[in-house]
Design a protein around this motif. Structure first.
Motif, PDB file in Angstrom:
ATOM      1  N   GLY A  25       0.835  -1.202   0.000  1.00  0.00           N
ATOM      2  CA  GLY A  25       0.000   0.000   0.000  1.00  0.00           C
ATOM      3  C   GLY A  25       0.870   1.252   0.000  1.00  0.00           C
ATOM      4  O   GLY A  25       0.535   2.258  -0.633  1.00  0.00           O
ATOM      5  N   TRP A  26       1.969   1.192   0.730  1.00  0.00           N
ATOM      6  CA  TRP A  26       2.881   2.348   0.781  1.00  0.00           C
ATOM      7  C   TRP A  26       3.381   2.672  -0.632  1.00  0.00           C
ATOM      8  O   TRP A  26       3.381   3.831  -1.059  1.00  0.00           O
ATOM      9  CB  TRP A  26       4.053   2.048   1.725  1.00  0.00           C
ATOM     10  N   HIS A  70      -1.255  10.074   5.397  1.00  0.00           N
ATOM     11  CA  HIS A  70      -0.263   9.029   5.696  1.00  0.00           C
ATOM     12  C   HIS A  70       1.107   9.337   5.092  1.00  0.00           C
ATOM     13  O   HIS A  70       1.216  10.008   4.059  1.00  0.00           O
ATOM     14  CB  HIS A  70      -0.777   7.703   5.130  1.00  0.00           C
ATOM     15  N   GLU A 126      -7.570  10.793   2.813  1.00  0.00           N
ATOM     16  CA  GLU A 126      -7.895   9.405   3.172  1.00  0.00           C
ATOM     17  C   GLU A 126      -9.385   9.305   3.471  1.00  0.00           C
ATOM     18  O   GLU A 126      -9.996  10.286   3.890  1.00  0.00           O
ATOM     19  CB  GLU A 126      -7.106   8.980   4.414  1.00  0.00           C
ATOM     20  N   SER A 137      -6.392   6.952  10.327  1.00  0.00           N
ATOM     21  CA  SER A 137      -6.189   5.850  11.272  1.00  0.00           C
ATOM     22  C   SER A 137      -5.729   6.303  12.643  1.00  0.00           C
ATOM     23  O   SER A 137      -5.652   5.492  13.554  1.00  0.00           O
ATOM     24  CB  SER A 137      -5.194   4.855  10.693  1.00  0.00           C
ATOM     25  N   ASP A 191      -7.163   7.658  -0.313  1.00  0.00           N
ATOM     26  CA  ASP A 191      -6.552   6.431   0.214  1.00  0.00           C
ATOM     27  C   ASP A 191      -7.574   5.725   1.107  1.00  0.00           C
ATOM     28  O   ASP A 191      -8.005   6.270   2.126  1.00  0.00           O
ATOM     29  CB  ASP A 191      -5.298   6.845   1.010  1.00  0.00           C
ATOM     30  N   LYS A 213      -4.576  -4.606   5.561  1.00  0.00           N
ATOM     31  CA  LYS A 213      -5.481  -4.535   6.713  1.00  0.00           C
ATOM     32  C   LYS A 213      -6.572  -5.603   6.571  1.00  0.00           C
ATOM     33  O   LYS A 213      -6.418  -6.710   7.043  1.00  0.00           O
ATOM     34  CB  LYS A 213      -6.081  -3.119   6.848  1.00  0.00           C
TER      35      LYS A 213
HETATM   36  C1  LIG Z   1      -3.606   5.240   5.296  1.00  0.00           C
HETATM   37  C2  LIG Z   1      -2.552   4.251   4.911  1.00  0.00           C
HETATM   38  N1  LIG Z   1      -2.126   4.219   3.639  1.00  0.00           N
HETATM   39  C3  LIG Z   1      -1.181   3.345   3.240  1.00  0.00           C
HETATM   40  C4  LIG Z   1      -0.617   2.455   4.120  1.00  0.00           C
HETATM   41  C5  LIG Z   1       0.467   1.539   3.655  1.00  0.00           C
HETATM   42  O1  LIG Z   1      -0.026   0.258   3.457  1.00  0.00           O
HETATM   43  P1  LIG Z   1       0.928  -1.029   3.450  1.00  0.00           P
HETATM   44  O2  LIG Z   1       0.998  -1.505   4.855  1.00  0.00           O
HETATM   45  O3  LIG Z   1       0.217  -1.981   2.555  1.00  0.00           O
HETATM   46  O4  LIG Z   1       2.239  -0.620   2.928  1.00  0.00           O
HETATM   47  C6  LIG Z   1      -1.065   2.415   5.428  1.00  0.00           C
HETATM   48  C7  LIG Z   1      -0.533   1.403   6.353  1.00  0.00           C
HETATM   49  O5  LIG Z   1       0.148   1.570   7.255  1.00  0.00           O
HETATM   50  C8  LIG Z   1      -2.029   3.361   5.854  1.00  0.00           C
HETATM   51  O6  LIG Z   1      -2.415   3.413   7.125  1.00  0.00           O
END
Ligand SMILES: Cc1ncc(COP(=O)(O)O)c(C=O)c1O
Length: 428
Positions: A125-126, A150, A196, A200, A225, A259
């Motif tokens: 995700g990052w 994020h 987002e 979180s 996001d 997640k």
């Molecule tokens: C809002 C958000 N975007 C992206 C990510 C990144 O996701 P990943 O853990 O798949 O790299 C996270 C996770 O920590 C997140 O909280």
């Protein structure tokens, strides 16, 4: 942590020492609650080892397996079957031959789940958050970004352009004012608005429809996001985008499988085939990184099957019942928390010293919960991010609330005690 972001000295390796010394003082005094490892995977209750080797057992509220799919027998069987059939490795970038027939099918399924047409998969995700910005935004363009967005979005923005303009958290008015100002001086630049669907640290949500119409009005592009709510909230698991009747209408949606989808991986969905192809070849974290492995693809696809099936609705209901019960029990015990009901129940602690002493007590009492402190949140606003799962039992929910209360009481007493006694060798 922020004090060590710009370490001094020309020796790149040597200057890491300041952080290590500070961290180690906390580690030795038991107030470094990070870098833990589970012995069994992210189960609702599990054993966890800290980075000094101490083993704790307790109710696990520090994993983000929100629908508890990571231990679901059908999901595990799908991953094993994919390994048997296709091996363990993708062995190539999606721009070359790293895709498989199953990842191509996952792209189609995911786009359709979000009411859109095309998906680009990323290794995490990052990588997706970083890549969608770096892939599309150039140095003459602008990024309007929610001030609490994020790290992947902030880092992608900083890598793409110097024209990064933060707007007040969830404030459509502030976004509008800043957008109008940019457009007034530059009619030609591209502008991305990045936010987002569920933050979180605060469990709150922007008005996505208002941001999208703002973007249209000013010729900008909205990117949302959905890492934390997709699959586990909203109609059929479509998250806040679905709850706000915006399915298929947001310019760009990116998210993570780490997640609710029980795997590593990330994605961007779009309605444009040109955008999909452009990202695949100009987003460096897609183009120059290996594609998802067949077992990751099978895990995510199977998780999506469950999310879309009646079983998904049952799991989401179980999750929300747990969330509401935890919030209710925390309130009864006089503890505050942030935001709206979601899988994230961020329990307010406040002062960092108090929060670190609370964190030290929690595992002894039988609760595994993540401390979030400055700079991840504002100074003096430390909190415990309890991440609730569908698989938590009523007993585990009660344990979480009871342990939070007992640890806070114990930490407060310790702090009071310290005020009346000479300082101890405790780094808080
Ligand atoms: C809002 C958000 N975007 C992206 C990510 C990144 O996701 P990943 O853990 O798949 O790299 C996270 C996770 O920590 C997140 O909280």
């Amino acid at each position: 942590m922020r004090d060590f972001r710009q370490p001094k000295g020309r020796d790149l390796l040597d200057r890491c020492g300041g952080f290590f010394e500070w961290q180690d003082t906390r580690r030795r005094s038991g107030t470094w609650p990070f870098s833990r490892s589970t012995e069994s995977g992210p189960n609702a209750s599990c054993a966890v080892r800290d980075d000094r080797g101490n083993l704790f057992e307790g109710a696990n509220f520090s994993s983000q397996d929100y629908l508890s799919l990571s231990s679901h027998p059908v999901v595990k069987a799908a991953a094993v079957e994919a390994i048997e059939r296709m091996g363990v490795h993708s062995a190539g970038s999606p721009a070359l031959v790293g895709n498989t027939s199953t990842s191509v099918e996952l792209e189609r399924r995911l786009a359709s789940f979000l009411g859109m047409s095309y998906t680009v998969l990323f290794p995490t995700g990052w990588a997706a958050g970083f890549g969608v910005i770096k892939g599309l935004v150039r140095s003459q363009d602008y990024i309007l970004i929610d001030a609490l967005a994020h790290s992947c979005l902030q880092t992608g923005a900083a890598a793409a352009t110097r024209n990064v303009v933060p707007f007040r958290h969830n404030s459509v008015d502030d976004c509008r004012a800043k957008l109008a100002k940019i457009r007034a001086k530059d009619i030609d630049a591209g502008i991305m608005i990045a936010t987002e669907s569920l933050f979180s640290m605060d469990s709150d949500t922007p008005d996505i429809a208002a941001l999208q119409s703002l973007a249209r009005e000013y010729g900008a592009t909205l990117m949302v996001d959905v890492a934390h709510d997709l699959g586990n909230l909203g109609p059929s698991g479509t998250g806040h985008i679905g709850m706000q009747s915006m399915l298929g209408q947001v310019d760009l949606v990116m998210g993570s499988f780490s997640k609710t989808f029980a795997s590593n991986g990330g994605f961007v969905v779009t309605n444009s085939p040109a955008v999909k192809e452009y990202l695949r070849f100009y987003s460096p974290s897609c183009t120059f990184s290996n594609a998802l492995s067949p077992s990751q693809v099978a895990t995510v696809t199977c998780a999506l099957d469950i999310i879309e099936a009646p079983e998904g609705a049952v799991l989401r209901e179980r999750l929300m019942n747990n969330v509401l019960s935890l919030r209710e029990q925390l309130t009864r015990r006089g503890l505050g928390y942030y935001g709206d009901p979601s899988a994230i129940v961020a329990v307010a602690s406040g002062d960092e010293g108090l929060a670190r002493l609370t964190a030290r007590k929690l595992p002894e009492l039988g609760l595994l919960a993540n401390l979030v402190e400055f700079p991840a949140v504002a100074r003096g606003k430390a909190r415990f991010r309890l991440q609730v799962m569908a698989g938590h039992t009523a007993n585990e929910i009660e344990t979480a609330a009871a342990c939070m209360e007992a640890a806070a009481i114990s930490a407060t007493a310790q702090l009071e005690n310290r005020k009346t006694k000479p300082p101890q060798a405790l780094a808080i």
